[in-house]
Design an enzyme around this catalytic site. Structure first.
Site, PDB file in Angstrom:
ATOM      1  N   THR A 292       0.233  -5.732  -2.952  1.00 59.22           N
ATOM      2  CA  THR A 292       1.264  -5.930  -1.737  1.00 59.22           C
ATOM      3  C   THR A 292       1.037  -7.225  -1.364  1.00 59.22           C
ATOM      4  OG1 THR A 292       1.205  -3.741  -1.218  1.00 59.22           O
ATOM      5  CG2 THR A 292       2.144  -5.149   0.375  1.00 59.22           C
ATOM      6  N   PHE A 294       2.190  -9.990   1.868  1.00 56.34           N
ATOM      7  CA  PHE A 294       2.251 -10.018   3.248  1.00 56.34           C
ATOM      8  C   PHE A 294       2.586 -11.284   3.555  1.00 56.34           C
ATOM      9  CE2 PHE A 294      -0.467  -6.392   2.419  1.00 56.34           C
ATOM     10  CZ  PHE A 294      -0.444  -5.418   3.344  1.00 56.34           C
TER      11      PHE A 294
END
Length: 427
Positions: A292, A294
């Site tokens: 992921t 960010f």
């Protein structure tokens, strides 16, 4: 895993105190203060919500003191401005020139000063302790004070209202794709992207101690986490319904709080430690290359540099009547200068979602209008990037630079092998 200090959790509607349950003495979790705030403060409910709570940074111990402090600051600013105007007028009458050398009106920064001289950086994230966003905040800012927020928008507000110094929010996942909500919020708010961090995601199946898979009737987690583990959960033979909740760690907390022995959560191993759950299955993501991305947000942008790899994020809209045809011209501006694009995302143009084209012979055609988010590998300090955006501006009706920031160049570490214990399932 970096150690993160606990902070009040920020949310939207009210202010109240909750005490973490003992979970049958499995977890000795401290009480957590839940702070809910928004731009509009409901003064009618202030009396009913009058609990003792401290704002991050130690400014005022109660809501009444906070309001009193703001009123005192406002009166001081007005009085100081009046005195300065009087002094300037007197000096002008006497034939003297005035210079503003030292005096400065008090601002919100006086309430919550920027972190300097070793003070702790306050970083807002969405979720509860044990969330992957908390881990991303610790990777981006080691030893920071992590501030949990119940919604993405509250994390934006926490930075804008000086409750937090930074926010760390997910924007895309290698399996689940983009987090559209945060792309919309980037345009709505006036924060700047000042960095990025990529976090490998390692999902676990968690349940209360002693619970077996035969007892499970549902599995709860964030929608993206459920989608990232769907095939593995099916292979495990779980005859359980999938139910989406706000975040992964929140699912684990919910099971522990409600003592649900028929429910499992998809969350991190840290969430299991925090909320006294057991890991039924480790590494249940369908693809081991689950990462992921960010972004780190701040009130002020970073200064672009050329001595290290930089990435720049922009958003633009096509001129009226051109639709997606302008996209080719924009992409050509980058291709001509050999600037590599790493991301293209389209979102509906909320102010003008549909373009209607009237044709007397064929009828009426309706076309959707979009905003385009683009990330490219170049610093705004590079002349090629500046020239590219100057050309892009000629082909667009709206262009905004969301940030020019250092790229995350952390070496890729393959996910750890699944060394399940004897009471764990083999994936």
């Amino acid at each position: 895993m970096q150690s993160l200090s606990r902070s009040p959790r920020v949310s939207l509607t009210s202010v109240f105190r909750t005490n973490s349950p003992s979970y049958n003495d499995r977890v000795a979790a401290p009480s957590r203060l839940v702070v809910k705030s928004a731009y509009r403060f409901d003064t009618a409910n202030a009396a009913s919500n009058s609990v003792n709570f401290k704002f991050s940074g130690g400014v005022g111990s109660t809501r009444a003191e906070w309001q009193s402090t703001c009123a005192i600051l406002a009166s001081k600013v007005a009085l100081q401005q009046q005195q300065e105007d009087t002094e300037k007028t007197t000096a002008a009458v006497n034939g003297h020139k005035t210079l503003d050398l030292v005096s400065k009106p008090l601002t919100i920064s006086d309430l919550s000063p920027a972190p300097i001289h070793g003070s702790t950086l306050r970083v807002a994230y969405q979720g509860v302790p044990g969330a992957y966003s908390e881990a991303a905040a610790g990777k981006a800012y080691p030893n920071c004070e992590a501030i949990p927020c119940d919604q993405f928008e509250v994390a934006f507000q926490a930075v804008e209202l000086w409750i937090a110094d930074r926010a760390v929010l997910p924007v895309e996942n290698s399996l689940g794709g983009s987090i559209h909500r945060n792309y919309d919020l980037l345009l709505r708010h006036n924060l700047h992207i000042v960095g990025e961090v990529q976090l490998p995601v390692h999902h676990c199946l968690l349940a209360l101690p002693g619970v077996t898979t035969e007892q499970l009737t549902r599995v709860i987690s964030h929608p993206q986490a459920l989608s990232q583990c769907e095939h593995t959960l099916t292979k495990l033979g779980l005859n359980a319904a999938r139910e989406a909740v706000d975040d992964t760690a929140g699912a684990a907390e919910f099971i522990a709080t409600k003592n649900l022995r028929d429910t499992a959560a998809v969350a991190s191993s840290r969430a299991a430690e925090l909320y006294g759950l057991e890991i039924l299955a480790d590494g249940i993501q369908d693809d081991s290359s689950n990462v992921t991305r960010f972004v780190m947000l701040a009130r002020e942008p970073v200064v672009p540099r050329t001595d290290r790899p930089f990435k720049t994020s922009v958003v633009f809209a096509a001129p009226d009547g051109e639709g997606t045809s302008a996209l080719f011209k924009v992409l050509s501006a980058f291709a001509f200068r050999n600037i590599n694009l790493t991301k293209i995302e389209s979102r509906p143009h909320r102010n003008q979602p549909i373009r209607v084209v009237e044709d007397g012979e064929s009828g009426t055609a309706k076309h959707f209008e979009y905003l385009y988010y683009v990330d490219f590998e170049a610093s705004m300090a590079d002349a090629s990037a500046q020239n590219a955006l100057a050309e892009v501006q000629e082909f667009t009706s709206f262009l905004r630079v969301l940030g020019s920031y250092p790229m995350d160049m952390t070496p890729w570490c393959p996910p750890r092998e699944n060394n399940n214990k004897q009471n764990h399932f083999s994936i």
